[in-house]
Design a protein around this motif. Structure first.
Motif, PDB file in Angstrom:
ATOM      1  N   GLY A  84       0.820  -1.201   0.000  1.00 50.96           N
ATOM      2  CA  GLY A  84       0.000   0.000   0.000  1.00 50.96           C
ATOM      3  C   GLY A  84       0.858   1.256   0.000  1.00 50.96           C
ATOM      4  O   GLY A  84       1.821   1.380   0.771  1.00 50.96           O
ATOM      5  N   VAL A  85       0.532   2.197  -0.869  1.00 51.22           N
ATOM      6  CA  VAL A  85       1.286   3.448  -0.983  1.00 51.22           C
ATOM      7  C   VAL A  85       0.749   4.438   0.042  1.00 51.22           C
ATOM      8  O   VAL A  85      -0.444   4.738   0.048  1.00 51.22           O
ATOM      9  CB  VAL A  85       1.160   4.034  -2.405  1.00 51.22           C
ATOM     10  N   PRO A  86       1.606   4.966   0.931  1.00 50.11           N
ATOM     11  CA  PRO A  86       1.116   5.918   1.934  1.00 50.11           C
ATOM     12  C   PRO A  86       0.600   7.199   1.276  1.00 50.11           C
ATOM     13  O   PRO A  86       1.244   7.775   0.411  1.00 50.11           O
ATOM     14  CB  PRO A  86       2.338   6.187   2.811  1.00 50.11           C
ATOM     15  N   GLY A 213     -10.804 -15.844   4.723  1.00 53.07           N
ATOM     16  CA  GLY A 213     -11.710 -16.468   3.765  1.00 53.07           C
ATOM     17  C   GLY A 213     -11.149 -17.609   2.968  1.00 53.07           C
ATOM     18  O   GLY A 213     -11.902 -18.326   2.306  1.00 53.07           O
ATOM     19  N   GLY A 214      -9.839 -17.802   2.990  1.00 52.49           N
ATOM     20  CA  GLY A 214      -9.272 -18.984   2.359  1.00 52.49           C
ATOM     21  C   GLY A 214      -8.697 -18.812   0.972  1.00 52.49           C
ATOM     22  O   GLY A 214      -7.971 -19.667   0.480  1.00 52.49           O
ATOM     23  N   SER A 215      -9.001 -17.718   0.289  1.00 50.96           N
ATOM     24  CA  SER A 215      -8.477 -17.496  -1.062  1.00 50.96           C
ATOM     25  C   SER A 215      -7.195 -16.670  -1.007  1.00 50.96           C
ATOM     26  O   SER A 215      -7.056 -15.770  -0.187  1.00 50.96           O
ATOM     27  CB  SER A 215      -9.518 -16.760  -1.913  1.00 50.96           C
ATOM     28  N   GLY A 216      -6.268 -16.974  -1.922  1.00 51.21           N
ATOM     29  CA  GLY A 216      -5.037 -16.203  -2.018  1.00 51.21           C
ATOM     30  C   GLY A 216      -5.025 -15.238  -3.190  1.00 51.21           C
ATOM     31  O   GLY A 216      -3.995 -14.645  -3.503  1.00 51.21           O
ATOM     32  N   ALA A 217      -6.181 -15.068  -3.842  1.00 58.91           N
ATOM     33  CA  ALA A 217      -6.261 -14.198  -5.018  1.00 58.91           C
ATOM     34  C   ALA A 217      -6.107 -12.736  -4.635  1.00 58.91           C
ATOM     35  O   ALA A 217      -6.352 -12.338  -3.489  1.00 58.91           O
ATOM     36  CB  ALA A 217      -7.592 -14.420  -5.736  1.00 58.91           C
ATOM     37  N   TYR A 218      -5.707 -11.916  -5.599  1.00 61.74           N
ATOM     38  CA  TYR A 218      -5.541 -10.483  -5.358  1.00 61.74           C
ATOM     39  C   TYR A 218      -5.755  -9.718  -6.658  1.00 61.74           C
ATOM     40  O   TYR A 218      -5.779 -10.291  -7.747  1.00 61.74           O
ATOM     41  CB  TYR A 218      -4.143 -10.192  -4.816  1.00 61.74           C
ATOM     42  N   ARG A 219      -5.900  -8.416  -6.504  1.00 56.85           N
ATOM     43  CA  ARG A 219      -5.954  -7.507  -7.657  1.00 56.85           C
ATOM     44  C   ARG A 219      -5.084  -6.300  -7.344  1.00 56.85           C
ATOM     45  O   ARG A 219      -4.842  -5.973  -6.172  1.00 56.85           O
ATOM     46  CB  ARG A 219      -7.389  -7.067  -7.949  1.00 56.85           C
ATOM     47  N   HIS A 220      -4.630  -5.626  -8.398  1.00 60.01           N
ATOM     48  CA  HIS A 220      -3.848  -4.402  -8.227  1.00 60.01           C
ATOM     49  C   HIS A 220      -4.765  -3.186  -8.203  1.00 60.01           C
ATOM     50  O   HIS A 220      -5.714  -3.093  -8.986  1.00 60.01           O
ATOM     51  CB  HIS A 220      -2.856  -4.227  -9.389  1.00 60.01           C
ATOM     52  N   THR A 226      -0.487  -1.334  -4.867  1.00 59.33           N
ATOM     53  CA  THR A 226      -1.280  -1.932  -3.802  1.00 59.33           C
ATOM     54  C   THR A 226      -1.938  -3.224  -4.265  1.00 59.33           C
ATOM     55  O   THR A 226      -2.629  -3.246  -5.292  1.00 59.33           O
ATOM     56  CB  THR A 226      -2.368  -0.963  -3.316  1.00 59.33           C
ATOM     57  N   LEU A 227      -1.734  -4.305  -3.516  1.00 56.34           N
ATOM     58  CA  LEU A 227      -2.407  -5.574  -3.769  1.00 56.34           C
ATOM     59  C   LEU A 227      -3.580  -5.678  -2.808  1.00 56.34           C
ATOM     60  O   LEU A 227      -3.412  -5.559  -1.588  1.00 56.34           O
ATOM     61  CB  LEU A 227      -1.464  -6.760  -3.570  1.00 56.34           C
ATOM     62  N   ARG A 228      -4.756  -5.934  -3.361  1.00 54.31           N
ATOM     63  CA  ARG A 228      -5.979  -5.926  -2.563  1.00 54.31           C
ATOM     64  C   ARG A 228      -6.745  -7.228  -2.783  1.00 54.31           C
ATOM     65  O   ARG A 228      -6.759  -7.777  -3.887  1.00 54.31           O
ATOM     66  CB  ARG A 228      -6.835  -4.721  -2.978  1.00 54.31           C
ATOM     67  N   SER A 229      -7.380  -7.720  -1.723  1.00 55.26           N
ATOM     68  CA  SER A 229      -8.189  -8.922  -1.887  1.00 55.26           C
ATOM     69  C   SER A 229      -9.401  -8.577  -2.744  1.00 55.26           C
ATOM     70  O   SER A 229     -10.061  -7.568  -2.498  1.00 55.26           O
ATOM     71  CB  SER A 229      -8.631  -9.471  -0.529  1.00 55.26           C
TER      72      SER A 229
END
Length: 255
Positions: A84-86, A213-220, A226-229
């Motif tokens: 995450g970018v401050p 929640g069990g998933s390791g997926a992410y999006r930018h 920033t990587l976000r669920s």
């Protein structure tokens, strides 16, 4: 190529790690409701500068990133997992905040991360953080001469999976030394006895990144960093730089 460090070099890495630990402690001490992420970044920058060190993250520009990183810390809140970018966003009551920090001192790097809750904690968020910390501790326990990278990943994933949490896809720990990211890659899942055999002088960052929640997926995010669920579920990140020694694992980024 994996580069083993001498006893003196491990001591130098310990000093760099101490600066990072001090910066994280300072950030955590001022994190409060209505404090901005940029203010947290300023606190870390001050601690690092006063120690005669330089930030490892600021202007870091790996090939996959669209722009250089614009902060001294990574400040990831709630469903932001890592990187995450401050910015000027302000912390709200009950936010789950993950802070990652790196610094160079005399040419050696330290890298560490911590997650915590500001204000009123949600028990589910605290449980996520506690498991993330426990997974890190179990991974560190395996960082012994004769063990393998697979033993570390197996220990980390065992704690996380038993608690029902997802492990961030495509990411893990790494070697640390003159550069922030060196060989070897240290995955958060593995098979016992498989992979690189650990030797004295190996310095690595172990860093579980867990998602509810069990998933390791992410999006930018649009910032490219920033990587976000993707499902809005919260995440936690714990990290230490450690050295494999004759006496067992040595945490280099502890106060």
């Amino acid at each position: 190529m994996v580069v083993l460090k001498s006893i003196g070099e491990v001591q130098a890495l310990r000093e760099a790690g101490r600066v990072v630990a001090q910066a994280l402690a300072a950030v955590r001490s001022v994190a409060a409701v209505d404090v901005s992420l940029r203010e947290l970044d300023d606190v870390a920058a001050t601690v690092i500068a006063e120690a005669g060190a330089t930030p490892a993250f600021l202007n870091y520009h790996p090939r996959w990133a669209p722009t250089p990183f614009a902060g001294v810390i990574c400040a990831s809140v709630n469903d932001a997992i890592v990187h995450g970018v401050p910015n000027d966003d302000r912390i709200a009551d009950g936010d789950l905040v993950s802070i990652d920090c790196g610094a160079f001192l005399d040419g050696w790097c330290g890298d560490s991360a911590v997650s915590f809750i500001v204000g009123t904690p949600d028990p589910a968020d605290q449980a996520l953080i506690d498991v993330c910390d426990a997974a890190l501790a179990r991974g560190i326990e395996q960082a012994r001469i004769g063990h393998t990278i697979g033993d570390i990943g197996y220990a980390v994933s065992g704690v996380a999976r038993r608690a029902g949490y997802g492990i961030l896809d495509d990411h893990g720990g790494h070697g640390v030394g003159r550069a922030m990211h060196e060989e070897p890659h240290v995955p958060n899942e593995g098979q016992p006895g498989r992979g690189l055999k650990l030797e004295a002088g190996l310095v690595i960052a172990i860093e579980p990144m867990l998602i509810a929640g069990g998933s390791g997926a992410y999006r930018h995010d649009a910032d490219g960093w920033t990587l976000r669920s993707p499902h809005g579920r919260r995440a936690a990140h714990s990290e230490h730089t450690i050295a494999v020694t004759q006496d067992g694992p040595l945490i280099l980024t502890a106060l």
